[in-house]
Design a protein around this motif. Structure first.
Motif, PDB file in Angstrom:
ATOM      1  N   LEU A 213       0.831  -1.209   0.000  1.00 10.37           N
ATOM      2  CA  LEU A 213       0.000   0.000   0.000  1.00 10.37           C
ATOM      3  C   LEU A 213       0.863   1.254   0.000  1.00 10.37           C
ATOM      4  CD1 LEU A 213      -2.909  -0.547   2.574  1.00 10.37           C
ATOM      5  CD2 LEU A 213      -3.059  -0.437   0.090  1.00 10.37           C
ATOM      6  N   LYS A 214       0.301   2.309  -0.598  1.00  9.58           N
ATOM      7  CA  LYS A 214       0.983   3.602  -0.551  1.00  9.58           C
ATOM      8  C   LYS A 214       0.553   4.333   0.713  1.00  9.58           C
ATOM      9  CE  LYS A 214       1.467   4.331  -5.488  1.00  9.58           C
ATOM     10  NZ  LYS A 214       0.886   4.967  -6.670  1.00  9.58           N
ATOM     11  N   VAL A 215       1.378   5.288   1.135  1.00  9.82           N
ATOM     12  CA  VAL A 215       1.077   6.069   2.336  1.00  9.82           C
ATOM     13  C   VAL A 215      -0.309   6.702   2.225  1.00  9.82           C
ATOM     14  CG1 VAL A 215       1.740   8.106   3.681  1.00  9.82           C
ATOM     15  CG2 VAL A 215       3.501   6.517   2.879  1.00  9.82           C
ATOM     16  N   LYS A 216      -0.607   7.314   1.056  1.00  4.18           N
ATOM     17  CA  LYS A 216      -1.893   8.009   0.923  1.00  4.18           C
ATOM     18  C   LYS A 216      -3.076   7.043   0.984  1.00  4.18           C
ATOM     19  CE  LYS A 216      -2.140   8.006  -4.072  1.00  4.18           C
ATOM     20  NZ  LYS A 216      -2.509   8.688  -5.280  1.00  4.18           N
ATOM     21  N   ASP A 217      -2.855   5.774   0.542  1.00  3.02           N
ATOM     22  CA  ASP A 217      -3.924   4.771   0.645  1.00  3.02           C
ATOM     23  C   ASP A 217      -4.212   4.448   2.109  1.00  3.02           C
ATOM     24  OD1 ASP A 217      -3.990   4.626  -2.103  1.00  3.02           O
ATOM     25  OD2 ASP A 217      -2.461   3.039  -2.162  1.00  3.02           O
ATOM     26  N   VAL A 218      -3.123   4.372   2.885  1.00  2.00           N
ATOM     27  CA  VAL A 218      -3.318   4.076   4.309  1.00  2.00           C
ATOM     28  C   VAL A 218      -4.079   5.238   4.975  1.00  2.00           C
ATOM     29  CG1 VAL A 218      -2.210   3.562   6.517  1.00  2.00           C
ATOM     30  CG2 VAL A 218      -1.260   2.646   4.401  1.00  2.00           C
ATOM     31  N   PHE A 219      -3.769   6.464   4.574  1.00  2.00           N
ATOM     32  CA  PHE A 219      -4.534   7.610   5.092  1.00  2.00           C
ATOM     33  C   PHE A 219      -6.023   7.389   4.811  1.00  2.00           C
ATOM     34  CE2 PHE A 219      -1.037  11.175   4.847  1.00  2.00           C
ATOM     35  CZ  PHE A 219      -0.307  10.496   5.811  1.00  2.00           C
ATOM     36  N   ARG A 220      -6.323   6.963   3.574  1.00  2.00           N
ATOM     37  CA  ARG A 220      -7.715   6.794   3.184  1.00  2.00           C
ATOM     38  C   ARG A 220      -8.383   5.679   3.999  1.00  2.00           C
ATOM     39  NH1 ARG A 220      -7.346   5.446  -2.237  1.00  2.00           N
ATOM     40  NH2 ARG A 220      -8.304   3.440  -1.808  1.00  2.00           N
ATOM     41  N   TRP A 221      -7.638   4.568   4.172  1.00  2.00           N
ATOM     42  CA  TRP A 221      -8.199   3.452   4.933  1.00  2.00           C
ATOM     43  C   TRP A 221      -8.384   3.798   6.399  1.00  2.00           C
ATOM     44  CZ3 TRP A 221     -10.939  -0.284   3.289  1.00  2.00           C
ATOM     45  CH2 TRP A 221     -10.750  -0.756   1.977  1.00  2.00           C
ATOM     46  N   THR A 222      -7.467   4.564   6.921  1.00  2.00           N
ATOM     47  CA  THR A 222      -7.564   4.932   8.336  1.00  2.00           C
ATOM     48  C   THR A 222      -8.844   5.730   8.573  1.00  2.00           C
ATOM     49  OG1 THR A 222      -5.168   4.963   8.475  1.00  2.00           O
ATOM     50  CG2 THR A 222      -6.355   6.029  10.265  1.00  2.00           C
ATOM     51  N   LYS A 223      -9.165   6.586   7.613  1.00  2.00           N
ATOM     52  CA  LYS A 223     -10.389   7.397   7.701  1.00  2.00           C
ATOM     53  C   LYS A 223     -11.643   6.492   7.787  1.00  2.00           C
ATOM     54  CE  LYS A 223     -12.657  11.398   7.034  1.00  2.00           C
ATOM     55  NZ  LYS A 223     -12.632  12.393   8.108  1.00  2.00           N
ATOM     56  N   GLU A 224     -11.582   5.338   7.103  1.00  2.00           N
ATOM     57  CA  GLU A 224     -12.706   4.394   7.143  1.00  2.00           C
ATOM     58  C   GLU A 224     -12.938   3.876   8.557  1.00  2.00           C
ATOM     59  OE1 GLU A 224     -14.682   3.134   4.555  1.00  2.00           O
ATOM     60  OE2 GLU A 224     -13.815   4.745   3.329  1.00  2.00           O
ATOM     61  N   PHE A 225     -11.810   3.582   9.252  1.00  2.00           N
ATOM     62  CA  PHE A 225     -11.929   2.983  10.580  1.00  2.00           C
ATOM     63  C   PHE A 225     -12.002   4.030  11.690  1.00  2.00           C
ATOM     64  CE2 PHE A 225     -10.114  -0.413   7.998  1.00  2.00           C
ATOM     65  CZ  PHE A 225     -11.017  -1.423   8.290  1.00  2.00           C
ATOM     66  N   TYR A 226     -11.396   5.180  11.418  1.00  2.00           N
ATOM     67  CA  TYR A 226     -11.448   6.277  12.398  1.00  2.00           C
ATOM     68  C   TYR A 226     -12.051   7.490  11.694  1.00  2.00           C
ATOM     69  CZ  TYR A 226      -8.344   3.537  15.350  1.00  2.00           C
ATOM     70  OH  TYR A 226      -7.809   2.559  16.128  1.00  2.00           O
ATOM     71  N   PRO A 227     -13.391   7.585  11.726  1.00  2.00           N
ATOM     72  CA  PRO A 227     -14.069   8.648  10.969  1.00  2.00           C
ATOM     73  C   PRO A 227     -13.586  10.056  11.328  1.00  2.00           C
ATOM     74  CG  PRO A 227     -15.651   7.071  11.848  1.00  2.00           C
ATOM     75  CD  PRO A 227     -14.335   6.712  12.441  1.00  2.00           C
ATOM     76  N   LEU A 228     -13.029  10.214  12.529  1.00  2.00           N
ATOM     77  CA  LEU A 228     -12.558  11.541  12.934  1.00  2.00           C
ATOM     78  C   LEU A 228     -11.158  11.857  12.403  1.00  2.00           C
ATOM     79  CD1 LEU A 228     -13.765  11.593  16.665  1.00  2.00           C
ATOM     80  CD2 LEU A 228     -14.778  12.818  14.728  1.00  2.00           C
ATOM     81  N   PHE A 229     -10.532  10.871  11.741  1.00  2.00           N
ATOM     82  CA  PHE A 229      -9.184  11.053  11.201  1.00  2.00           C
ATOM     83  C   PHE A 229      -9.133  12.307  10.325  1.00  2.00           C
ATOM     84  CE2 PHE A 229      -5.918  10.225   7.904  1.00  2.00           C
ATOM     85  CZ  PHE A 229      -4.817  10.005   8.715  1.00  2.00           C
ATOM     86  N   ASP A 230      -8.142  13.164  10.592  1.00  2.00           N
ATOM     87  CA  ASP A 230      -8.041  14.449   9.909  1.00  2.00           C
ATOM     88  C   ASP A 230      -7.042  14.333   8.745  1.00  2.00           C
ATOM     89  OD1 ASP A 230      -7.574  17.070   9.131  1.00  2.00           O
ATOM     90  OD2 ASP A 230      -7.549  17.853  11.186  1.00  2.00           O
ATOM     91  N   THR A 231      -7.577  14.035   7.568  1.00  2.00           N
ATOM     92  CA  THR A 231      -6.709  13.790   6.411  1.00  2.00           C
ATOM     93  C   THR A 231      -5.896  15.031   6.044  1.00  2.00           C
ATOM     94  OG1 THR A 231      -8.429  12.299   5.625  1.00  2.00           O
ATOM     95  CG2 THR A 231      -6.666  12.803   4.081  1.00  2.00           C
ATOM     96  N   ALA A 232      -6.532  16.192   6.144  1.00  2.00           N
ATOM     97  CA  ALA A 232      -5.815  17.427   5.802  1.00  2.00           C
ATOM     98  C   ALA A 232      -4.603  17.615   6.714  1.00  2.00           C
ATOM     99  CB  ALA A 232      -6.762  18.624   5.921  1.00  2.00           C
ATOM    100  N   TYR A 233      -4.801  17.355   8.002  1.00  2.00           N
ATOM    101  CA  TYR A 233      -3.700  17.498   8.959  1.00  2.00           C
ATOM    102  C   TYR A 233      -2.625  16.445   8.690  1.00  2.00           C
ATOM    103  CZ  TYR A 233      -1.234  17.868  13.459  1.00  2.00           C
ATOM    104  OH  TYR A 233      -0.282  18.009  14.428  1.00  2.00           O
TER     105      TYR A 233
END
Lengths: 290, 122
Positions: A90-110
């Protein structure tokens, strides 16, 4: 609020006992340091806290509810593990996207902003990250997770001085903007001592200290001067550690400074000082208990 | 603003003194805003509770005050207040320590006075 209570927690592995009757309360919205030598049981404790493994006996509760199989309690925690647990392709940005799925409060912009600050290329695949960047990548996920409880296991492993500095600063920013409980397990005690509010010291599977940094530092003192005089002062007292340089001697005592002792020492021409957290830790985990 | 992490003095006291120093040196002028607790704790890498404790000490003494929703400001008359307080400490911290060290080194009162006069000239 997210108070963590641990009661009579024991963890046996096949051949050894990793944790022995641990009872502990972790108060909300404070920064905790979990300190211990290699193999002390830090990671076992963190894995139990996050329901990665099951205890032999005892209980862990968050706000009064047992964490075992408790999705709701566990979703409040983000755990940055020391071990690598992401699919390597996986690429780093994909993991960001997946993390958002499991942690809805995940702040992608930050998370993206942090990646920028740390110079982490989000197009890179996980397997191509160096040890330092792997730590950075995992630390960013935790910092941007917006979870009520952040747990870091060796967050600065492999990071250079500049990046460690940046990590501590971002940690304080995240904490100040949104109060949360932070638990950090680290061996780089000196660097983080002033960031911590509370310290838990674990030694051979047991908690040997659980105080605010201030209280812990006040629970010990160092006395130094001419070796003979120091020995004279130490009669009837227990030394936790000592340093010798020719005729000069410095002894660490795990007791509060008292007026009487101060007078005795000053009559002998000795001086008192306060140990630093790291030094105190070394003495405490050197077989001695407080 | 620098703190000495090896000092015996608690960090929050050092922070309060460092802010006072900055006020005395006109780096933070009266009735102007000073950095927030967060800014201080981030740039000095200290726990926000520690930084807050240092700031509150100065608020209690009236050296700085909080403007709701805006931040921390240096009080009018803060400089005078600090000077008055520090003058009181001057005798205990410097004069007594000076005389104590002088007696250890067998330096007479006259010699101390001569040295002070020399120091003033240089």
């Amino acid at each position: 609020m997210s108070t963590i209570t641990i009661e009579e927690l024991t963890m046996d592995y096949e051949k050894n006992r990793a944790l022995v009757h641990i009872t502990l309360t972790i108060e909300p919205n404070k920064i905790y340091g979990l300190l211990g030598r290699n193999g002390a049981g830090k990671t076992t404790l963190l894995n139990l806290l996050t329901n990665r493994i099951f205890p032999t006996s005892g209980e862990i509760k968050i706000d009064g509810k047992n964490v075992i199989e408790n999705e709701q309690a566990l979703s409040q925690i983000y755990y940055m593990m020391e071990a690598n647990y992401f699919p390597e392709s996986l690429k780093v940005k994909d993991v960001f996207r997946w993390t958002k799925e499991f942690y809805p409060l995940f702040d992608t912009a930050y998370a993206n902003e942090l990646a920028n600050k740390f110079n982490l290329n989000i197009q890179k695949k996980i397997k191509s990250l160096s040890t330092g960047y792997h730590s950075i990548f995992k630390a960013i996920l935790a910092l941007a997770s917006n979870a009520k409880i952040l747990i870091f296991d060796e967050p600065v492993l492999g990071l250079d001085a500049y990046h460690r500095d940046l990590f501590y600063k971002e940690l304080i920013v995240v904490y100040s903007e949104n109060p949360k409980t932070i638990i950090i397990s680290t061996h780089l005690i000196e660097e983080i001592a002033d960031v911590l509010e509370e310290v838990i010291v674990i030694h051979e599977g047991r908690i040997i200290a659980n105080h605010s940094v201030e209280e812990l530092l006040a629970s010990a003192y160092q006395v130094s001067g001419e070796a003979e005089k120091v020995d004279q002062y130490m009669i009837g007292k227990q030394a936790a550690g000592q340093k010798m340089m020719g005729k000069y001697k410095m002894v660490t005592v795990l007791k509060k400074i008292s007026k009487e002792n101060e007078e005795v020492a000053s009559e002998l021409g000795l001086s008192f000082s306060k140990p630093e957290l790291q030094e105190l830790f070394i003495h405490m985990t050197n077989g001695q208990e407080v | 603003m620098f703190l000495d992490f090896n000092s015996e003095k608690p960090i929050y006291l050092q922070l309060a003194e460092a802010i006072e120093d900055s006020i005395l040196q006109d780096i933070f002028k009266e009735e102007t805003q000073i950095p927030s607790t967060t800014e201080m704790s981030v740039s000095l890498k200290i726990n926000p509770a520690t930084a807050g404790k240092g700031m509150n000490l100065l608020v209690d003494e009236g050296v700085i005050y909080k403007r709701r929703g805006v931040g921390m400001f240096v009080s009018r008359g803060a400089k005078k207040m600090i000077i008055r307080k520090r003058k009181k400490d001057f005798y205990d911290t410097y004069i007594l320590a000076l005389l104590d060290e002088a007696s250890k080194l067998d330096i007479s009162k006259e010699e101390v006075i001569t040295m002070i006069e020399r120091g003033k000239k240089e």
